[in-house]
Design an enzyme around this catalytic site. Structure first.
Site, PDB file in Angstrom:
ATOM      1  N   ASN A   1       1.138  -1.343   0.083  1.00 24.68           N
ATOM      2  CA  ASN A   1       0.243   0.259  -0.004  1.00 24.68           C
ATOM      3  C   ASN A   1       0.916   1.357   0.232  1.00 24.68           C
ATOM      4  O   ASN A   1       1.704   1.320   0.939  1.00 24.68           O
ATOM      5  CB  ASN A   1      -0.436  -0.067   1.442  1.00 24.68           C
ATOM      6  CG  ASN A   1      -1.666   1.984   2.044  1.00 24.68           C
ATOM      7  OD1 ASN A   1      -1.936   2.244   0.696  1.00 24.68           O
ATOM      8  ND2 ASN A   1      -2.056   1.684   2.745  1.00 24.68           N
TER       9      ASN A   1
ATOM     10  N   GLY B   1       2.523   2.243  10.489  1.00 23.46           N
ATOM     11  CA  GLY B   1       3.342   3.922  10.068  1.00 23.46           C
ATOM     12  C   GLY B   1       3.973   4.095  11.860  1.00 23.46           C
ATOM     13  O   GLY B   1       4.697   4.912  11.962  1.00 23.46           O
TER      14      GLY B   1
ATOM     15  N   GLY C   1       2.644  -1.677   4.434  1.00 29.99           N
ATOM     16  CA  GLY C   1       2.853   0.189   3.768  1.00 29.99           C
ATOM     17  C   GLY C   1       4.250   1.000   3.769  1.00 29.99           C
ATOM     18  O   GLY C   1       4.851   0.903   2.501  1.00 29.99           O
TER      19      GLY C   1
ATOM     20  N   SER D   1       3.360  -1.766   9.885  1.00 23.95           N
ATOM     21  CA  SER D   1       4.815  -2.174  10.520  1.00 23.95           C
ATOM     22  C   SER D   1       5.457  -2.773  10.409  1.00 23.95           C
ATOM     23  O   SER D   1       6.334  -4.317  10.825  1.00 23.95           O
ATOM     24  CB  SER D   1       5.107  -1.618  11.687  1.00 23.95           C
ATOM     25  OG  SER D   1       4.737  -0.123  12.378  1.00 23.95           O
TER      26      SER D   1
ATOM     27  N   HIS E   1      -9.686   1.316   4.326  1.00 22.41           N
ATOM     28  CA  HIS E   1      -8.197   1.557   5.685  1.00 22.41           C
ATOM     29  C   HIS E   1      -8.443   2.027   6.766  1.00 22.41           C
ATOM     30  O   HIS E   1      -9.441   3.281   6.323  1.00 22.41           O
ATOM     31  CB  HIS E   1      -7.125   1.454   4.590  1.00 22.41           C
ATOM     32  CG  HIS E   1      -5.575   1.774   5.037  1.00 22.41           C
ATOM     33  ND1 HIS E   1      -5.332   2.927   5.765  1.00 22.41           N
ATOM     34  CD2 HIS E   1      -5.010   1.087   4.826  1.00 22.41           C
ATOM     35  CE1 HIS E   1      -4.331   2.370   6.336  1.00 22.41           C
ATOM     36  NE2 HIS E   1      -3.970   1.839   5.624  1.00 22.41           N
TER      37      HIS E   1
ATOM     38  N   LYS F   1       0.461   4.174   0.151  1.00 19.08           N
ATOM     39  CA  LYS F   1      -0.680   5.532  -0.052  1.00 19.08           C
ATOM     40  C   LYS F   1       0.305   6.659  -1.037  1.00 19.08           C
ATOM     41  O   LYS F   1      -0.170   6.311  -2.029  1.00 19.08           O
ATOM     42  CB  LYS F   1       0.328   5.640   2.018  1.00 19.08           C
ATOM     43  CG  LYS F   1      -0.447   4.277   2.577  1.00 19.08           C
ATOM     44  CD  LYS F   1       0.203   4.409   4.042  1.00 19.08           C
ATOM     45  CE  LYS F   1      -0.133   3.395   4.498  1.00 19.08           C
ATOM     46  NZ  LYS F   1      -0.202   3.562   6.087  1.00 19.08           N
TER      47      LYS F   1
ATOM     48  N   GLU G   1      -7.078   4.812   7.368  1.00 19.83           N
ATOM     49  CA  GLU G   1      -6.479   6.486   7.297  1.00 19.83           C
ATOM     50  C   GLU G   1      -7.819   6.555   7.057  1.00 19.83           C
ATOM     51  O   GLU G   1      -8.589   7.659   6.898  1.00 19.83           O
ATOM     52  CB  GLU G   1      -5.595   6.242   6.321  1.00 19.83           C
ATOM     53  CG  GLU G   1      -4.232   6.010   7.187  1.00 19.83           C
ATOM     54  CD  GLU G   1      -2.852   5.300   6.609  1.00 19.83           C
ATOM     55  OE1 GLU G   1      -2.786   5.520   5.214  1.00 19.83           O
ATOM     56  OE2 GLU G   1      -2.273   4.976   7.212  1.00 19.83           O
TER      57      GLU G   1
ATOM     58  N   GLU H   1      -5.775  -4.748  10.289  1.00 13.35           N
ATOM     59  CA  GLU H   1      -4.539  -4.079  10.619  1.00 13.35           C
ATOM     60  C   GLU H   1      -4.778  -2.963  11.712  1.00 13.35           C
ATOM     61  O   GLU H   1      -5.504  -2.694  12.020  1.00 13.35           O
ATOM     62  CB  GLU H   1      -4.287  -2.735   9.327  1.00 13.35           C
ATOM     63  CG  GLU H   1      -4.453  -3.647   8.491  1.00 13.35           C
ATOM     64  CD  GLU H   1      -3.387  -2.833   7.041  1.00 13.35           C
ATOM     65  OE1 GLU H   1      -2.636  -3.443   6.794  1.00 13.35           O
ATOM     66  OE2 GLU H   1      -4.069  -1.637   6.545  1.00 13.35           O
TER      67      GLU H   1
END
Ligand code: PGA
Length: 254
Positions: free
Chosen positions: A13, A176, A237, A216, A98, A15, A100, A170
């Site tokens: 991903n 992150g 990510g 992570s 996701h 992002k 985010e 996740e």
């Protein structure tokens, strides 16, 4: 609990990273590094990079996905992209829900469900994200919350359509942050998701569904996480932007 029943999938991903020219360079670096992968390899760049990513992955084993899609086919939804637009381009996968998107763009379990159904109706493969915040984990409601997110997101999705669904667990606190879930924590929640799928669709569908871990995951911890019986892949990510690191994670998934 037979991992051989479901494909291992490592998805990157990206992002909001990489311009089209940077995306082309990254894909070109990645292609030789993952050509012998023993798992499915997917990259999910930003919308504007999809064309170059599709072009640069032609004839390779790398599949291309988007990071979101809208639930309507077309219309007055400024800034959005529909599943049919992605499909016509040749995109195969799409990440939906996701954290985010949920945190910064008002995505809810209900809109995640609508987007999931729209993507599946177009024949796209969905990487459906679920996961708890640190506060929810500390309240001891992780299992119930993740089960509920899964149930709502899949409302109206048929057992047949589940062939095109991957679930990514996740934990929001691990994304992150450099704080990876332990392999036991990842496996425990992935098993909750599989048990939820078994209740919704029966054991056969639950056993055949790929459930990833994300948050992570990196070259150093991937093998341990992926060795867990219920961890069938990863949604990556930060490390997916570094070809050597992403390739190392791909190599850890068999
Ligand atoms: P991370 O992101 O690997 O940078 O933690 C994972 C994700 O958000 O999918």
């Amino acid at each position: 609990m037979n991992k051989a029943l479901r494909p291992a999938v490592i998805a990157g991903n990206w992002k909001m990273n990489k311009t089209p020219s940077e995306a082309k360079k990254l894909v070109e670096e990645l292609v030789p590094l993952v050509k012998d992968a023993g798992c499915t390899v997917v990259i999910c760049p930003p919308f504007v990079d999809l064309s170059v990513a599709l072009e640069a992955t032609k004839g390779t084993n790398i599949k291309v996905g988007a990071q979101n899609c809208h639930y309507e086919k077309s219309g007055a939804f400024t800034g959005e992209v529909s599943a049919s637009m992605l499909k016509e381009m040749g995109v195969e996968y799409v990440i939906i829900g996701h954290s985010e998107r949920r945190t910064y763009f008002g995505e809810t379990d209900v809109t995640v469900n609508k987007r999931t159904k729209a993507a599946l109706a177009e024949g796209l493969k969905v990487i459906l994200c679920v996961g708890e915040t640190l506060e929810q984990r500390e309240q001891g409601i992780t299992a119930e919350l993740v089960a509920m997110q899964t149930i709502i997101a899949l409302n109206g999705v048929s057992a047949e359509e589940m062939k095109n669904v991957i679930i990514a667990y996740e934990p929001v606190w691990a994304i992150g942050s450099g704080k990876t879930a332990t392999s036991a924590q990842a496996n425990e929640v992935n098993a909750v998701i599989r048990a939820t799928l078994a209740k919704l669709y029966g054991e056969a569908v639950a056993d055949a569904t790929t459930i990833q871990y994300g948050g992570s995951m990196n070259a150093a911890n991937a093998a341990e996480l992926l060795s867990q019986p219920d961890v069938d892949g990863g949604l990556i990510g930060g490390a997916s932007l570094k070809p050597a690191d992403f390739a190392a994670i791909v190599a850890a998934a068999k």
